[in-house]
Design a protein around this motif. Structure first.
Motif, PDB file in Angstrom:
ATOM      1  N   SER A   1       0.826  -1.207   0.000  1.00 32.33           N
ATOM      2  CA  SER A   1       0.000   0.000   0.000  1.00 32.33           C
ATOM      3  C   SER A   1       0.860   1.256   0.000  1.00 32.33           C
ATOM      4  CB  SER A   1      -0.958   0.001   1.190  1.00 32.33           C
ATOM      5  OG  SER A   1      -0.248   0.034   2.401  1.00 32.33           O
ATOM      6  N   LEU A   2       1.998   1.234   0.686  1.00 31.78           N
ATOM      7  CA  LEU A   2       2.897   2.390   0.657  1.00 31.78           C
ATOM      8  C   LEU A   2       3.512   2.598  -0.720  1.00 31.78           C
ATOM      9  CD1 LEU A   2       4.746   2.079   4.087  1.00 31.78           C
ATOM     10  CD2 LEU A   2       3.171   3.871   3.366  1.00 31.78           C
TER      11      LEU A   2
ATOM     12  N   THR B   1       2.206   1.680  -3.569  1.00 30.24           N
ATOM     13  CA  THR B   1       1.148   2.139  -4.469  1.00 30.24           C
ATOM     14  C   THR B   1       0.835   3.612  -4.247  1.00 30.24           C
ATOM     15  OG1 THR B   1       0.213  -0.075  -4.501  1.00 30.24           O
ATOM     16  CG2 THR B   1      -1.208   1.701  -5.225  1.00 30.24           C
ATOM     17  N   THR B   2       0.766   4.045  -3.006  1.00 29.92           N
ATOM     18  CA  THR B   2       0.476   5.461  -2.750  1.00 29.92           C
ATOM     19  C   THR B   2       1.623   6.353  -3.197  1.00 29.92           C
ATOM     20  OG1 THR B   2       1.257   5.283  -0.464  1.00 29.92           O
ATOM     21  CG2 THR B   2      -1.104   5.044  -0.852  1.00 29.92           C
TER      22      THR B   2
ATOM     23  N   ILE C   1       0.710   7.180  -6.795  1.00 30.16           N
ATOM     24  CA  ILE C   1      -0.498   7.987  -6.990  1.00 30.16           C
ATOM     25  C   ILE C   1      -0.242   9.327  -6.312  1.00 30.16           C
ATOM     26  CG2 ILE C   1      -2.972   8.161  -6.588  1.00 30.16           C
ATOM     27  CD1 ILE C   1      -3.055   5.116  -6.465  1.00 30.16           C
TER      28      ILE C   1
ATOM     29  N   ASP D   1      -1.766  12.496  -6.160  1.00 31.71           N
ATOM     30  CA  ASP D   1      -2.804  13.160  -5.389  1.00 31.71           C
ATOM     31  C   ASP D   1      -4.065  12.318  -5.483  1.00 31.71           C
ATOM     32  OD1 ASP D   1      -4.316  14.897  -3.965  1.00 31.71           O
ATOM     33  OD2 ASP D   1      -4.433  16.450  -5.520  1.00 31.71           O
ATOM     34  N   ARG D   2      -4.213  11.406  -4.539  1.00 36.26           N
ATOM     35  CA  ARG D   2      -5.290  10.423  -4.666  1.00 36.26           C
ATOM     36  C   ARG D   2      -6.680  11.039  -4.574  1.00 36.26           C
ATOM     37  NH1 ARG D   2      -3.380   9.163   0.732  1.00 36.26           N
ATOM     38  NH2 ARG D   2      -5.057   9.509   2.188  1.00 36.26           N
TER      39      ARG D   2
ATOM     40  N   SER E   1      -7.013  12.751  -8.318  1.00 39.33           N
ATOM     41  CA  SER E   1      -6.554  11.983  -9.473  1.00 39.33           C
ATOM     42  C   SER E   1      -7.740  11.417 -10.233  1.00 39.33           C
ATOM     43  CB  SER E   1      -5.655  10.825  -9.038  1.00 39.33           C
ATOM     44  OG  SER E   1      -4.486  11.308  -8.438  1.00 39.33           O
TER      45      SER E   1
ATOM     46  N   MET F   1      -5.059   6.713 -11.278  1.00 44.61           N
ATOM     47  CA  MET F   1      -5.015   5.782 -10.149  1.00 44.61           C
ATOM     48  C   MET F   1      -4.687   4.361 -10.621  1.00 44.61           C
ATOM     49  SD  MET F   1      -8.069   7.079  -7.721  1.00 44.61           S
ATOM     50  CE  MET F   1      -7.356   6.855  -6.117  1.00 44.61           C
TER      51      MET F   1
ATOM     52  N   GLY G   1      -1.026   4.234 -11.471  1.00 47.64           N
ATOM     53  CA  GLY G   1      -0.246   4.141 -10.232  1.00 47.64           C
ATOM     54  C   GLY G   1      -0.296   2.761  -9.629  1.00 47.64           C
ATOM     55  N   LEU G   2      -1.458   2.129  -9.709  1.00 46.24           N
ATOM     56  CA  LEU G   2      -1.595   0.770  -9.193  1.00 46.24           C
ATOM     57  C   LEU G   2      -0.746  -0.205 -10.003  1.00 46.24           C
ATOM     58  CD1 LEU G   2      -3.261  -0.650  -6.992  1.00 46.24           C
ATOM     59  CD2 LEU G   2      -4.932  -1.175  -8.742  1.00 46.24           C
TER      60      LEU G   2
END
Length: 82
Positions: A22-23, A25-26, A29, A31-32, A35, A40, A43-44
């Motif tokens: 999760s870190l 992936t963020t 991304i 500006d979640r 975005s 998104m 980024g994933l």
């Protein structure tokens, strides 16, 4: 006793894996909250690629193990081997 400790270590490693993914992936991304869905998803995908590379690199550590490594842990008896 050691089986309980190993079970706890396995559960913790799964938790650390989820937290790390999760870190990562963020990180991709920017500006979640603002975005688009395409940003998104991109980024994933980048996060999955990085985690795949880390998984492949960790395999090199396991490649150094010898055939009999782990026999003490699994209580494998070498005299019964055919």
């Amino acid at each position: 006793m050691s089986s309980t400790i190993m079970s706890t270590v396995q559960q913790m490693s799964l938790s650390f894996g989820v937290a790390t993914s999760s870190l990562v992936t963020t990180f991709f991304i920017a500006d979640r909250f603002h975005s688009t869905s395409e940003e998104m998803i991109l980024g994933l995908h980048k996060g999955f690629v990085v985690l795949g590379i880390v998984t492949i690199l960790s395999g090199f550590g396991f490649a150094e193990l010898k055939k009999n490594d782990g026999d003490n842990v699994s209580l494998h008896n070498m005299t019964e081997e055919v």
